[in-house]
Design a protein around this motif. Sequence first.
Motif, short mmCIF file in Angstrom:
data_model
loop_
_atom_site.label_atom_id
_atom_site.label_comp_id
_atom_site.label_asym_id
_atom_site.label_seq_id
_atom_site.Cartn_x
_atom_site.Cartn_y
_atom_site.Cartn_z
N VAL A 83 58.24 58.30 -18.33
CA VAL A 83 59.47 58.99 -18.49
C VAL A 83 60.48 57.91 -19.44
O VAL A 83 61.27 58.28 -20.30
N GLU A 139 56.16 56.72 -13.62
CA GLU A 139 57.56 57.04 -14.16
C GLU A 139 57.94 56.14 -15.30
O GLU A 139 58.51 56.68 -16.30
N THR A 182 69.57 66.43 -16.57
CA THR A 182 68.94 64.97 -16.70
C THR A 182 68.83 64.62 -17.79
O THR A 182 68.97 65.49 -18.87
N TRP A 183 68.70 63.32 -18.14
CA TRP A 183 68.36 62.73 -19.36
C TRP A 183 66.83 62.91 -19.74
O TRP A 183 66.63 62.41 -21.09
N TRP A 184 66.27 63.59 -19.20
CA TRP A 184 64.75 63.62 -19.54
C TRP A 184 64.59 65.23 -19.77
O TRP A 184 64.72 66.07 -18.77
N ARG A 229 63.97 59.89 -9.18
CA ARG A 229 64.56 58.78 -9.78
C ARG A 229 65.34 57.99 -8.92
O ARG A 229 65.32 56.80 -8.85
N GLU A 283 62.11 67.06 -20.20
CA GLU A 283 61.05 67.71 -19.74
C GLU A 283 61.23 68.48 -18.18
O GLU A 283 60.55 68.96 -17.77
#
Length: 244
Positions: free
Chosen positions: A152, A148, A101-103, A115, A105
């Motif tokens: 995020v 979010e 994922t691009w996050w 998402r 955490e």
Amino acid sequence: MPTPEFFLRTLRADADRLAEVARLGLTAEVPCCPGWTVETVVRHVAMVYLHKIEAIQRNARPEPWPPAGLDDRDALELYDDATARLFAQLAESGPSAPSWTWWPEDQTTGFWFRRMAQETAVHRVDVELAHDVVTPIDAELASDGIDEVLRVMMGGVWDEGDSKHPVDASIRITAAGRSWTVALTGTEVTVTDGAEGEVAAEIFGEPAAVLLWVWGRLDQDAIQIAGSEEVTQEFRARLKEATQ
């Protein structure tokens, strides 16, 4: 945060509704997204779904992207195929499997459960706005969507120069009894739960209205604002940078 089962349920409802409304006409313009038609939304969501399937299967960022030939397919056929494949992939993987994922955490498929539910809810409203048949967003989903976006999408460290709106102030958002206090500088955004401390501006509203405002789908008439109008406008511009 809502459960993965909740995200799947709302994702299914919104994905089905998006397809239903899209079939009223693909050429209708989306008023909140200049230059977009319903067909643009349908193709965009289909591509997003296919991208996330690849991210889960590879456990890596899909590259190169997009695959060749997708632009030649009928938009609704592509969307229906992508939707079916996404649900099959989420069912097979479950929410705990590793996934790119691009996050940083959260590197699990659970990130994509959330998402994709949020992505689909907003774009479902896009096609509904195009045909003037808007239906409500689930209040629990909308509240989570606000969280979010703030944590995020917007929260964390920003490199100097990344923002053209380096507002140095705090702002509070309250929806359905839940509050977020957002402290902004040019190089960092910190989000905390609750309504402690002084802020330059406060935003109030029903969760769905606030969610659609932060995503640029509704204007300020849909919410209530107290405090600095300038800080509110700069905050909204910073949100736009974070969500593009």
